[in-house]
Motif scaffolding. Structure first.
Motif, PDB file in Angstrom:
ATOM      1  N   ASN A 107       0.816  -1.220   0.000  1.00  0.00           N
ATOM      2  CA  ASN A 107       0.000   0.000   0.000  1.00  0.00           C
ATOM      3  C   ASN A 107       0.846   1.265   0.000  1.00  0.00           C
ATOM      4  OD1 ASN A 107      -2.047  -1.856   0.315  1.00  0.00           O
ATOM      5  ND2 ASN A 107      -2.382  -1.400   2.466  1.00  0.00           N
ATOM      6  N   SER A 132      -2.256   4.286  -9.492  1.00  0.00           N
ATOM      7  CA  SER A 132      -2.415   2.905  -9.931  1.00  0.00           C
ATOM      8  C   SER A 132      -2.099   1.962  -8.777  1.00  0.00           C
ATOM      9  CB  SER A 132      -1.508   2.604 -11.129  1.00  0.00           C
ATOM     10  OG  SER A 132      -0.152   2.734 -10.770  1.00  0.00           O
ATOM     11  N   ALA A 133      -2.753   0.802  -8.806  1.00  0.00           N
ATOM     12  CA  ALA A 133      -2.538  -0.215  -7.781  1.00  0.00           C
ATOM     13  C   ALA A 133      -2.581  -1.588  -8.436  1.00  0.00           C
ATOM     14  CB  ALA A 133      -3.595  -0.111  -6.698  1.00  0.00           C
ATOM     15  N   SER A 134      -1.679  -2.467  -8.012  1.00  0.00           N
ATOM     16  CA  SER A 134      -1.669  -3.831  -8.533  1.00  0.00           C
ATOM     17  C   SER A 134      -1.058  -4.761  -7.491  1.00  0.00           C
ATOM     18  CB  SER A 134      -0.876  -3.904  -9.850  1.00  0.00           C
ATOM     19  OG  SER A 134       0.471  -3.531  -9.638  1.00  0.00           O
ATOM     20  N   THR A 138      -3.252  -1.316  -2.132  1.00  0.00           N
ATOM     21  CA  THR A 138      -4.202  -0.202  -2.129  1.00  0.00           C
ATOM     22  C   THR A 138      -3.407   1.091  -2.227  1.00  0.00           C
ATOM     23  OG1 THR A 138      -5.802  -1.397  -0.779  1.00  0.00           O
ATOM     24  CG2 THR A 138      -5.988   1.005  -0.805  1.00  0.00           C
ATOM     25  N   THR A 166      -6.198   3.502 -12.052  1.00  0.00           N
ATOM     26  CA  THR A 166      -6.215   2.133 -12.566  1.00  0.00           C
ATOM     27  C   THR A 166      -5.880   1.162 -11.441  1.00  0.00           C
ATOM     28  OG1 THR A 166      -3.889   2.277 -13.236  1.00  0.00           O
ATOM     29  CG2 THR A 166      -5.536   2.770 -14.921  1.00  0.00           C
ATOM     30  N   SER A 167      -6.500  -0.016 -11.493  1.00  0.00           N
ATOM     31  CA  SER A 167      -6.144  -1.074 -10.547  1.00  0.00           C
ATOM     32  C   SER A 167      -6.500  -2.413 -11.158  1.00  0.00           C
ATOM     33  CB  SER A 167      -6.865  -0.897  -9.204  1.00  0.00           C
ATOM     34  OG  SER A 167      -8.234  -1.149  -9.335  1.00  0.00           O
ATOM     35  N   ASP A 168      -5.780  -3.446 -10.736  1.00  0.00           N
ATOM     36  CA  ASP A 168      -6.163  -4.777 -11.175  1.00  0.00           C
ATOM     37  C   ASP A 168      -7.265  -5.289 -10.244  1.00  0.00           C
ATOM     38  OD1 ASP A 168      -4.933  -5.762  -8.841  1.00  0.00           O
ATOM     39  OD2 ASP A 168      -3.141  -6.440  -9.894  1.00  0.00           O
ATOM     40  N   SER A 171      -6.696  -5.273  -6.402  1.00  0.00           N
ATOM     41  CA  SER A 171      -6.191  -4.036  -5.803  1.00  0.00           C
ATOM     42  C   SER A 171      -7.258  -2.959  -5.761  1.00  0.00           C
ATOM     43  CB  SER A 171      -4.992  -3.547  -6.611  1.00  0.00           C
ATOM     44  OG  SER A 171      -4.009  -4.559  -6.656  1.00  0.00           O
ATOM     45  N   THR A 172      -6.943  -1.850  -5.068  1.00  0.00           N
ATOM     46  CA  THR A 172      -7.920  -0.787  -4.870  1.00  0.00           C
ATOM     47  C   THR A 172      -7.249   0.574  -4.976  1.00  0.00           C
ATOM     48  OG1 THR A 172      -9.051  -2.218  -3.275  1.00  0.00           O
ATOM     49  CG2 THR A 172      -9.669   0.096  -3.272  1.00  0.00           C
ATOM     50  N   VAL A 173      -7.969   1.525  -5.570  1.00  0.00           N
ATOM     51  CA  VAL A 173      -7.568   2.934  -5.562  1.00  0.00           C
ATOM     52  C   VAL A 173      -8.601   3.669  -4.717  1.00  0.00           C
ATOM     53  CG1 VAL A 173      -7.364   5.031  -6.945  1.00  0.00           C
ATOM     54  CG2 VAL A 173      -6.384   2.878  -7.775  1.00  0.00           C
TER      55      VAL A 173
END
Length: 181
Positions: A107, A132-134, A138, A166-168, A171-173
């Motif tokens: 995170n 972005s998160a992946s 978070t 963007t996130s996969d 994951s969370t933004v």
């Protein structure tokens, strides 16, 4: 000048950095969480501020960020599971144009950016927010104050910023309050 400060332990003391245009703070430890207490920059010189999480499983954090009047770009990133990055609030964001958060496997979180009660210190020139998160991470942008002055288009208009989030699927933004009134 560009300077990299490598935090290797949890420091509660304030740190002052002067005469530096580009400052990178990273964590490099195989055995402990790293932190910097309150961070005082150089109102005249510091234009770029970058935080990079440890390439090991330990966290990096900072206290409040002050004397940040000329900072135009902020970048916060992580790359290794549990190598989280947390930044304190930055009240003065007068020159801020870009915020980038990249959370990969761990995170990243920012405190409030810009003043919340008056126009001095707002990120009136904010142009881009990229988050972005992946990898199950978070990315959290705390409150950001882009403009608290109500202006008409005849007087230069309001602050507008392009946001790219963007996130996969793992994951969370997260966005705190984004004030662009």
């Amino acid at each position: 000048a560009a300077v990299t400060l490598t935090a290797r332990l949890a420091q509660g003391e304030a740190t002052t950095i002067t005469d530096v245009a580009s400052l990178t703070i990273n964590a490099a430890s195989t055995g402990t969480t790293a932190s910097v207490g309150a961070l005082a920059l150089d109102n005249a010189d510091t234009t770029s501020l970058t935080f990079v999480g440890a390439d090991t499983a330990y966290a990096l954090s900072t206290g409040a960020i002050t004397l940040s009047e000329k900072v135009s770009t902020i970048s916060v990133s992580s790359s290794t599971a549990s190598g989280t990055v947390t930044t304190g609030s930055m009240v003065n964001a007068d020159s801020l144009t870009s915020v980038t958060l990249t959370a990969v496997n761990a995170n990243v979180t920012t405190g409030t950016i810009g003043k919340t009660t008056e126009s001095d210190g707002d990120a009136n020139g904010l142009e881009t927010i990229t988050i972005s998160a992946s990898g199950g991470a978070t990315a959290t942008l705390g409150e950001i104050w882009g403009d608290s002055t109500d202006t008409s288009s005849a007087n230069g208009g309001e602050t507008t910023a392009t946001m790219t989030l963007t996130s996969d699927t793992s994951s969370t933004v997260v966005l705190g309050k984004v004030a662009m009134d």
